[in-house]
Design a protein around this motif. Structure first.
Motif, short mmCIF file in Angstrom:
data_model
loop_
_atom_site.label_atom_id
_atom_site.label_comp_id
_atom_site.label_asym_id
_atom_site.label_seq_id
_atom_site.Cartn_x
_atom_site.Cartn_y
_atom_site.Cartn_z
N UNK A 20 0.94 -1.32 0.06
CA UNK A 20 -0.03 0.13 -0.03
C UNK A 20 0.67 1.43 -0.16
N UNK A 21 1.99 1.01 0.67
CA UNK A 21 2.83 2.35 0.87
C UNK A 21 3.35 2.74 -0.58
N UNK A 22 3.90 1.39 -1.53
CA UNK A 22 4.48 1.66 -2.75
C UNK A 22 3.03 2.34 -3.51
N UNK A 25 2.84 5.79 -2.92
CA UNK A 25 4.05 6.71 -3.39
C UNK A 25 3.67 7.04 -4.87
N UNK A 26 3.54 5.85 -5.49
CA UNK A 26 3.34 6.14 -7.22
C UNK A 26 2.29 7.04 -7.42
N UNK A 27 1.03 7.10 -6.83
CA UNK A 27 -0.01 7.82 -7.08
C UNK A 27 0.47 9.29 -6.42
N UNK A 28 1.01 9.56 -5.59
CA UNK A 28 1.70 10.90 -5.20
C UNK A 28 2.91 11.63 -6.13
N UNK A 29 3.59 10.50 -6.62
CA UNK A 29 4.56 11.00 -7.75
C UNK A 29 4.00 11.53 -9.03
N UNK A 39 10.39 16.19 -8.26
CA UNK A 39 10.20 14.69 -7.86
C UNK A 39 11.60 14.31 -7.26
N UNK A 40 11.49 13.72 -6.05
CA UNK A 40 12.83 13.55 -5.49
C UNK A 40 13.42 12.08 -6.27
N UNK A 41 13.92 12.26 -7.48
CA UNK A 41 14.56 11.22 -8.03
C UNK A 41 15.43 11.82 -9.20
N UNK A 42 16.48 10.99 -9.50
CA UNK A 42 17.42 11.38 -10.60
C UNK A 42 16.59 11.42 -11.94
N UNK A 43 15.98 10.80 -12.40
CA UNK A 43 15.16 10.86 -13.66
C UNK A 43 13.51 9.95 -13.32
N UNK A 44 12.71 10.55 -14.26
CA UNK A 44 11.46 9.71 -14.13
C UNK A 44 10.73 10.01 -15.75
#
Length: 86
Positions: A20-22, A25-29, A39-44
């Motif tokens: 559920x956390x995963x 997180x996908x929905x929020x991102x 977005x807190x990532x290098x690339x998306x």
């Protein structure tokens, strides 16, 4: 692995393993990317979505004579009926 031909990811695991956390997180991102936020990532690579559909767990009730599994299936069926190709 997700690629151009595999567009659905099935996440399985035991209870309390973080599925559920995963999903949250996908929905929020996805939401953050659509409103132009950081977005807190290098690339998306995030496609255009017209909806973010979720299944909220509810409390047990005696008013509806359904098992928890049957209630979950009914909720997921409703989500699939409201979904679009996007």
């Amino acid at each position: 692995k997700m690629d151009e031909t595999n567009r659905v990811l099935v996440v399985t695991g035991p209870n309390f393993s973080g599925k559920s956390c995963y999903a949250r997180q996908v929905g929020v991102l996805v939401y953050l990317s659509h409103v132009g936020s950081y977005l807190p990532c290098d690339s998306a690579r995030i496609s255009i979505f017209d909806q973010i559909l979720v299944n909220f767990g509810d409390v047990e009730t005696c008013a509806v004579p359904q098992s928890t599994f049957q209630r979950d299936l009914t909720q997921i069926a409703g989500i699939f009926h409201r979904s679009t190709p996007n």
